[in-house]
Design an enzyme around this catalytic site. Structure first.
Site, PDB file in Angstrom:
ATOM      1  N   SER A   1       0.686  -1.151   0.172  1.00 35.00           N
ATOM      2  CA  SER A   1      -0.048   0.119  -0.105  1.00 35.00           C
ATOM      3  C   SER A   1       0.728   1.337   0.025  1.00 35.00           C
ATOM      4  O   SER A   1       1.541   1.374  -0.708  1.00 35.00           O
ATOM      5  CB  SER A   1      -1.031  -0.065   1.237  1.00 35.00           C
ATOM      6  OG  SER A   1      -1.891   0.955   1.041  1.00 35.00           O
TER       7      SER A   1
ATOM      8  N   HIS B   1      -8.273  -5.255  -0.495  1.00 36.92           N
ATOM      9  CA  HIS B   1      -6.766  -4.439   0.056  1.00 36.92           C
ATOM     10  C   HIS B   1      -6.405  -5.226   1.194  1.00 36.92           C
ATOM     11  O   HIS B   1      -5.032  -4.915   1.625  1.00 36.92           O
ATOM     12  CB  HIS B   1      -7.273  -3.033   0.073  1.00 36.92           C
ATOM     13  CG  HIS B   1      -5.817  -2.431   0.235  1.00 36.92           C
ATOM     14  ND1 HIS B   1      -4.804  -2.064  -0.991  1.00 36.92           N
ATOM     15  CD2 HIS B   1      -5.203  -1.511   1.099  1.00 36.92           C
ATOM     16  CE1 HIS B   1      -4.001  -1.633  -0.531  1.00 36.92           C
ATOM     17  NE2 HIS B   1      -4.208  -0.948   0.627  1.00 36.92           N
TER      18      HIS B   1
ATOM     19  N   ASP C   1      -9.256  -4.447  -5.997  1.00 33.73           N
ATOM     20  CA  ASP C   1      -8.876  -3.332  -5.046  1.00 33.73           C
ATOM     21  C   ASP C   1      -8.799  -2.101  -5.510  1.00 33.73           C
ATOM     22  O   ASP C   1      -7.778  -1.783  -6.591  1.00 33.73           O
ATOM     23  CB  ASP C   1      -7.378  -3.972  -4.587  1.00 33.73           C
ATOM     24  CG  ASP C   1      -6.568  -3.187  -3.698  1.00 33.73           C
ATOM     25  OD1 ASP C   1      -7.137  -2.197  -3.173  1.00 33.73           O
ATOM     26  OD2 ASP C   1      -5.581  -3.750  -3.138  1.00 33.73           O
TER      27      ASP C   1
END
Length: 213
Positions: free
Chosen positions: A114, A195, A182
């Site tokens: 991320s 995610h 995602d």
């Protein structure tokens, strides 16, 4: 803590910030054969990262038998501040440069999840500016260190939502996971829980890295 963190991630992709959760930071290690340098995701707890860093490290331990392994958690806020990813970028480059000088035979596996993927992207010269929790590049790994970066493992990489990916020097050593739907990494993605599921890719990522070391 896991529930609170999941809510924080949901708020990230939904556009609302929550207070950052604390996470422990692994100290720079001695001269092992390989060091896993991991940049955790926004608000993510865990030593190297609950969802990605820790599972990948454990999987690598099983696959890299006969080699010594250590870990370093990139020291940065991993929050929604405008300078967060840039601070991670600077710390990662500074740490790897110093560690490489202290341990001439050590190799590195870079892991980013991320916002942490933004940190790694920037550090290998791929700008995350304009991406979710991204930033302009503030430092890049020096050419002298580049051959010792064996693998780059990215998960939920926000630059992919902009149609970008890792190209150039590190491309052949990079694997970049983006779960279907995602919204952090897939253009038009709407499956926010996707995610949070990258631990399922830890074994595949470790196998890729083990093949490159």
């Amino acid at each position: 803590m896991r529930i609170r963190w999941c809510l924080a991630v949901l708020s990230l992709v939904g556009g609302t910030g929550l207070a950052a959760l604390s996470s422990s930071t692994a100290s720079a290690a001695a001269c092992t054969d390989i060091q896993v340098v991991s940049a955790r995701g926004t608000f993510e707890p865990g030593t190297l990262g609950l969802i990605v860093g820790d599972p990948v490290y454990a999987a690598l331990q099983k696959k890299l038998t006969g080699k010594t392994l250590s870990g370093y958690a990139v020291n940065y806020p991993a929050d929604l501040s405008l300078t967060s990813a840039a601070r991670g970028n600077a710390d990662l480059v500074n740490h790897v440069r110093n560690q490489a000088a202290a341990c001439p035979d050590q190799k590195f596996v870079l892991v980013g999840y991320s916002q942490g993927a933004n940190v790694v992207d920037n550090s290998i010269g791929v700008s995350s500016a304009g991406a979710v929790v991204g930033s302009p590049i503030v430092a890049t790994l020096p050419a002298s260190v580049e051959p010792r970066v064996s693998a780059v493992l990215l998960f939920g990489n926000p630059i992919r939502a902009l149609g970008r990916s890792v190209t150039g020097t590190y491309q052949s050593r990079t694997i970049d996971f983006c779960a279907k739907g995602d919204p952090v990494c897939e253009p038009g993605g709407v499956n926010t829980p996707a995610h949070l599921g990258y631990a399922a890719d830890a074994d595949a990522a470790a196998a890729f890295a083990a093949d490159k070391v």
